[in-house]
Design an enzyme around this catalytic site. Structure first.
Site, PDB file in Angstrom:
ATOM      1  N   ALA A 211       0.804  -1.217   0.000  1.00  0.00           N
ATOM      2  CA  ALA A 211       0.000   0.000   0.000  1.00  0.00           C
ATOM      3  C   ALA A 211       0.842   1.274   0.000  1.00  0.00           C
ATOM      4  CB  ALA A 211      -0.944   0.010   1.204  1.00  0.00           C
TER       5      ALA A 211
ATOM      6  N   GLY B 159       6.816  -1.320  -1.182  1.00  0.00           N
ATOM      7  CA  GLY B 159       5.832  -2.214  -1.766  1.00  0.00           C
ATOM      8  C   GLY B 159       5.005  -1.552  -2.852  1.00  0.00           C
TER       9      GLY B 159
ATOM     10  N   ASN C 229       7.366  -8.374   0.794  1.00  0.00           N
ATOM     11  CA  ASN C 229       7.930  -7.066   1.114  1.00  0.00           C
ATOM     12  C   ASN C 229       7.475  -6.521   2.463  1.00  0.00           C
ATOM     13  OD1 ASN C 229       9.043  -4.241   0.340  1.00  0.00           O
ATOM     14  ND2 ASN C 229       6.875  -3.893   0.776  1.00  0.00           N
TER      15      ASN C 229
ATOM     16  N   TYR D 154      15.563  -6.506  14.547  1.00  0.00           N
ATOM     17  CA  TYR D 154      15.397  -6.219  13.120  1.00  0.00           C
ATOM     18  C   TYR D 154      16.543  -6.840  12.332  1.00  0.00           C
ATOM     19  CZ  TYR D 154      14.744  -3.496   8.820  1.00  0.00           C
ATOM     20  OH  TYR D 154      14.546  -3.116   7.514  1.00  0.00           O
TER      21      TYR D 154
ATOM     22  N   ALA E  38      18.336  -9.430  13.184  1.00  0.00           N
ATOM     23  CA  ALA E  38      18.162 -10.884  13.180  1.00  0.00           C
ATOM     24  C   ALA E  38      17.134 -11.323  12.146  1.00  0.00           C
ATOM     25  CB  ALA E  38      17.746 -11.363  14.568  1.00  0.00           C
TER      26      ALA E  38
ATOM     27  N   VAL F 159      16.227   3.542   3.249  1.00  0.00           N
ATOM     28  CA  VAL F 159      15.328   3.989   2.199  1.00  0.00           C
ATOM     29  C   VAL F 159      14.379   5.030   2.786  1.00  0.00           C
ATOM     30  CG1 VAL F 159      13.682   3.266   0.431  1.00  0.00           C
ATOM     31  CG2 VAL F 159      15.414   1.648   1.259  1.00  0.00           C
TER      32      VAL F 159
END
Length: 265
Positions: A22, A26, A99, A159, A161, A194
Site C-alpha cells: 500500500a 511495496g 515485502n 530487526y 536478526a 530507504v
C-alpha cells in the site's frame, strides 16, 4: 524506469502478488511491475492506502490489471485466502514479492512474526500454487531483506536478526527449489536506508536501544537515502533475470552489487 528485454522473463500475462504494497517500497514495486505489463495483486493491512493505489493505477492500466486485498502476513489463513482469491481471479501466481516489514525493537516478537515468519508463510503458501511438481507454472519469489541482513544495525538487534533470517531462508529455499525441480527461483534485495515511513521517527521504534539513535542517524547521513523507485528497479531485475536464483542484491546510494558468500561445499 528500468526495462529489461528478452532473453529475460517477459511480464506480459504474469500475475504478481506484493505484500506490504500500500505504501513505500511495496507500492513502488507494484507500480514498477504494472509498468512492465504484469498484473498485480496488492496485499496490505492499510485498506485506505491500498485501495487508493489500485484506484489510481486502474485509471492508467485498466480494471483487470490490479486488485487490492486486505491481508495480514502474520495470519496464515489470510495469506491462504488472498492467494486463493488471486488464483481464482487471474488463474495463477507467477511472481511473489514478500515485502511487508516493520521496525520496532519494543515489539520484538511482532517484528519477528512480520519480517521473518511472514516471508516464510508467504513463500510456502505461494509454492502450493507455483510449484511445477504440483501443477504450478513456476516463477520467482523476491524477498525484501536489508543491509541489516548482511551486517549488524547496532540500534536494532531484532530487526537485524529478522533480515539475516530472510537472507538465509531465501538462499536455502532457492537451493531446495533448484534441487527439487520446483521451477521457482528465490532472490533477495538488501537495500541500505530507504526514504520510507520505516525510518521516520526511528528513535521511538528503538525501544531499549533508543540511546543509539544518534549513531543510526549518522549512518543515514553518511550513506544517503535510497528512493523507493531505486529499490523497486532492483526487484524488477531479480524478477526478470532468469539466471538469478539464490542471489542477494545489495543496494547502496552509490550503486548495487551481488553479494558473494563463502561456499558451503
Amino acid at each position: 524506469m528500468l526495462r529489461l528485454t528478452s532473453p529475460k522473463m517477459a511480464l506480459d500475462g504474469k500475475i504478481a502478488v506484493v505484500t506490504g504494497a500500500a505504501v513505500g517500497i511495496g507500492e513502488a514495486i507494484a507500480r514498477t511491475l504494472l509498468q512492465n505489463s504484469a498484473t498485480v495483486v496488492l496485499l496490505d493491512v492499510n485498506d485506505a492506502a491500498g485501495k487508493a493505489v489500485v484506484e489510481d493505477v486502474t485509471k492508467q492500466y485498466g480494471e483487470d490489471k490490479a486488485l487490492f486485498l486486505r491481508c495480514n502476513v502474520e495470519s496464515e489463513e489470510q495469506i491462504k485466502a488472498a492467494f486463493q482469491k488471486t488464483v481464482d481471479t487471474f488463474g495463477g501466481i507467477d511472481i511473489l514479492c514478500n515485502n511487508a516489514g516493520i521496525l520496532n525493537e519494543s515489539e520484538w516478537e511482532k517484528t519477528v512474526s512480520v519480517n521473518l515468519l511472514g516471508v516464510v508463510r508467504g513463500t510456502y503458501v505461494a509454492l502450493q500454487h507455483m510449484n511445477k511438481l504440483t501443477g504450478g507454472r513456476g516463477g520467482v519469489v523476491v524477498n525484501t531483506a536489508s543491509m541489516a541482513g548482511l551486517g549488524p544495525l547496532v540500534s536494532c538487534p531484532v530487526y537485524t536478526a529478522t533480515k539475516h533470517g530472510v537472507v538465509g531462508f531465501t538462499r536455502a529455499m532457492a537451493a531446495a527449489s533448484a534441487v527439487s525441480g520446483y521451477g521457482v527461483r528465490c532472490n533477495a534485495i538488501c537495500p541500505h536506508f530507504v526514504q520510507t515511513d520505516l525510518i521516520t521517527n526511528i528513535k521511538s521504534k528503538l525501544g531499549q536501544f533508543s540511546h543509539l539513535d544518534d549513531a543510526t542517524n549518522q549512518m543515514m547521513e553518511n550513506t544517503g537515502l535510497l528512493t523507493v523507485s531505486e529499490v523497486a528497479e532492483s526487484v524488477l531485475e531479480l524478477v526478470m533475470d532468469e539466471t538469478k536464483n539464490g542471489d542477494v542484491l545489495m543496494i547502496l546510494k552509490q550503486g548495487k552489487q551481488y553479494i558473494t558468500f563463502p561456499s558451503m561445499q
